[in-house]
Write a protein that holds these residues in place. Structure first.
Motif, short mmCIF file in Angstrom:
data_model
loop_
_atom_site.label_atom_id
_atom_site.label_comp_id
_atom_site.label_asym_id
_atom_site.label_seq_id
_atom_site.Cartn_x
_atom_site.Cartn_y
_atom_site.Cartn_z
N THR A 55 0.81 -1.22 0.00
CA THR A 55 0.00 0.00 0.00
C THR A 55 0.83 1.26 0.00
O THR A 55 0.31 2.34 -0.22
CB THR A 55 -0.93 0.03 1.23
OG1 THR A 55 -0.13 -0.04 2.41
CG2 THR A 55 -1.93 -1.09 1.18
N GLY A 56 2.13 1.18 0.27
CA GLY A 56 2.97 2.37 0.29
C GLY A 56 3.09 2.95 1.69
O GLY A 56 2.56 2.41 2.65
N PRO A 57 3.73 4.10 1.83
CA PRO A 57 3.92 4.72 3.14
C PRO A 57 2.60 5.14 3.76
O PRO A 57 1.62 5.40 3.06
CB PRO A 57 4.77 5.95 2.85
CG PRO A 57 5.37 5.71 1.51
CD PRO A 57 4.44 4.81 0.79
N ALA A 58 2.58 5.23 5.09
CA ALA A 58 1.36 5.62 5.80
C ALA A 58 0.95 7.02 5.39
O ALA A 58 1.79 7.92 5.26
CB ALA A 58 1.60 5.57 7.31
N GLY A 59 -0.33 7.20 5.13
CA GLY A 59 -0.85 8.51 4.76
C GLY A 59 -0.82 8.78 3.27
O GLY A 59 -1.36 9.77 2.81
N MET A 60 -0.20 7.91 2.50
CA MET A 60 -0.12 8.12 1.06
C MET A 60 -1.36 7.49 0.42
O MET A 60 -1.75 6.38 0.77
CB MET A 60 1.15 7.48 0.51
CG MET A 60 1.40 7.73 -0.93
SD MET A 60 2.99 7.00 -1.37
CE MET A 60 3.48 8.08 -2.66
N SER A 61 -1.95 8.21 -0.51
CA SER A 61 -3.16 7.69 -1.14
C SER A 61 -2.83 6.50 -2.04
O SER A 61 -1.71 6.32 -2.48
CB SER A 61 -3.84 8.78 -1.96
OG SER A 61 -3.08 9.05 -3.11
N HIS A 62 -3.83 5.72 -2.31
CA HIS A 62 -3.66 4.52 -3.14
C HIS A 62 -3.26 4.90 -4.56
O HIS A 62 -2.45 4.24 -5.19
CB HIS A 62 -4.95 3.71 -3.12
CG HIS A 62 -4.84 2.41 -3.87
ND1 HIS A 62 -4.00 1.40 -3.46
CD2 HIS A 62 -5.44 1.97 -5.00
CE1 HIS A 62 -4.09 0.39 -4.30
NE2 HIS A 62 -4.96 0.70 -5.25
N MET A 63 -3.81 6.00 -5.10
CA MET A 63 -3.48 6.43 -6.46
C MET A 63 -2.02 6.87 -6.56
O MET A 63 -1.36 6.58 -7.54
CB MET A 63 -4.40 7.58 -6.88
CG MET A 63 -5.85 7.19 -7.03
SD MET A 63 -6.09 5.92 -8.28
CE MET A 63 -5.83 6.88 -9.73
N ALA A 64 -1.53 7.54 -5.53
CA ALA A 64 -0.14 7.98 -5.55
C ALA A 64 0.79 6.78 -5.55
O ALA A 64 1.85 6.80 -6.16
CB ALA A 64 0.15 8.88 -4.36
N THR A 65 0.41 5.72 -4.86
CA THR A 65 1.21 4.50 -4.83
C THR A 65 1.30 3.90 -6.22
O THR A 65 2.36 3.47 -6.66
CB THR A 65 0.60 3.48 -3.86
OG1 THR A 65 0.45 4.09 -2.60
CG2 THR A 65 1.49 2.26 -3.73
N GLN A 66 0.18 3.88 -6.94
CA GLN A 66 0.18 3.33 -8.29
C GLN A 66 1.06 4.18 -9.22
O GLN A 66 1.80 3.66 -10.02
CB GLN A 66 -1.24 3.25 -8.84
CG GLN A 66 -2.08 2.20 -8.17
CD GLN A 66 -3.51 2.19 -8.69
OE1 GLN A 66 -3.93 3.11 -9.36
NE2 GLN A 66 -4.24 1.15 -8.34
N VAL A 67 1.00 5.50 -9.09
CA VAL A 67 1.82 6.38 -9.92
C VAL A 67 3.29 6.15 -9.59
O VAL A 67 4.13 6.08 -10.48
CB VAL A 67 1.43 7.86 -9.69
CG1 VAL A 67 2.43 8.78 -10.36
CG2 VAL A 67 0.03 8.10 -10.21
N GLN A 68 3.60 6.00 -8.30
CA GLN A 68 4.98 5.77 -7.89
C GLN A 68 5.51 4.47 -8.48
O GLN A 68 6.65 4.39 -8.92
CB GLN A 68 5.07 5.74 -6.37
CG GLN A 68 6.49 5.58 -5.84
CD GLN A 68 6.52 5.50 -4.33
OE1 GLN A 68 5.49 5.35 -3.68
NE2 GLN A 68 7.70 5.58 -3.77
N LYS A 69 4.69 3.43 -8.51
CA LYS A 69 5.13 2.14 -9.07
C LYS A 69 5.37 2.25 -10.57
O LYS A 69 6.27 1.64 -11.10
CB LYS A 69 4.10 1.05 -8.78
CG LYS A 69 4.07 0.64 -7.32
CD LYS A 69 3.04 -0.43 -7.08
CE LYS A 69 2.97 -0.81 -5.61
NZ LYS A 69 1.93 -1.80 -5.34
N LYS A 70 4.57 3.06 -11.26
CA LYS A 70 4.72 3.19 -12.71
C LYS A 70 5.96 3.98 -13.08
O LYS A 70 6.60 3.70 -14.07
CB LYS A 70 3.48 3.87 -13.31
CG LYS A 70 2.25 3.00 -13.31
CD LYS A 70 1.08 3.71 -13.89
CE LYS A 70 -0.17 2.86 -13.83
NZ LYS A 70 -1.35 3.57 -14.31
N THR A 71 6.31 5.00 -12.30
CA THR A 71 7.45 5.83 -12.64
C THR A 71 8.77 5.14 -12.36
O THR A 71 9.77 5.47 -12.95
CB THR A 71 7.42 7.17 -11.87
OG1 THR A 71 7.41 6.89 -10.47
CG2 THR A 71 6.23 7.98 -12.27
N GLY A 72 8.80 4.20 -11.45
CA GLY A 72 10.02 3.46 -11.17
C GLY A 72 10.86 4.14 -10.11
O GLY A 72 10.43 5.09 -9.46
#
Length: 190
Positions: A55-72
């Motif tokens: 899910t990513g760091p605490a407080g980070m939205s789910h959409m931001a996690t997906q964007v972070q995974k795509k950018t590498g």
């Protein structure tokens, strides 16, 4: 699982182990799961870490996690530097295609570009020669080139190097001997 004299869960059929040996048919209680099929034990901390990674760091939205995974992963300083060089080269090509000098180009924020001003384009013979500000320097440079050409020609004449084995640059060098001699003569006359 095969059945014997009751429910299906009473016997587990024989099977092959990873090492190639076979298991015998065995009787088990209803609801039994073999150890190799059972989930491995995971502590609460392990479960939490797996969840946090997904899910990513605490407080980070789910959409931001997906964007972070795509950018590498983040880019290194060298990668950023190379991207800037590529962008500058593309900008320079576009300016050349438009016929503008870099000093005339203005960046999008209204400031002058920080690159060095481009020399005016020259055509023909003047394009291959540097500016004629100091004829002595040019003559010295031409004598040096002529000396290198003569050394290469001597090697070819002695048979150390075959003319067919020369690089294309070396062949061009030999062909340019006459033009260099003419230019040197014209410099010495003026």
């Amino acid at each position: 699982m095969s059945s014997g004299t009751g429910t299906e869960a009473e016997f587990i059929g024989g099977s092959k182990r990873a090492d190639g040996t076979t298991r015998k048919l065995r009787r088990v209680k209803p609801g039994y799961t073999p150890p190799d099929e059972a989930d491995k034990f995971k502590s609460a901390a392990t479960k939490f870490n797996e969840y946090a990674r997904s899910t990513g760091p605490a407080g980070m939205s789910h959409m931001a996690t997906q964007v972070q995974k795509k950018t590498g992963p983040p880019k290194t300083k060298a990668q950023i530097k190379n991207e800037k060089k590529k962008a500058a080269a593309q900008r320079k090509k576009l300016l050349e295609a438009a016929g503008l000098k870099e000093e005339e180009a203005v960046s999008s924020d209204g400031k002058q570009s920080q690159t060095a001003p481009k020399e005016p384009q020259q055509t023909g013979e003047a394009q291959t020669q540097p500016a004629q500000a100091d004829p002595q320097k040019r003559a010295k440079n031409l004598r040096k080139k002529l000396k290198a050409i003569e050394q290469l020609q001597d090697r070819v004449d002695k048979g150390e190097v075959a003319l067919a084995d020369l690089d294309p640059d070396q062949k061009k060098k030999l062909e340019s001997k006459l033009s260099i001699e003419e230019e040197l003569k014209s410099l010495s006359l003026s």
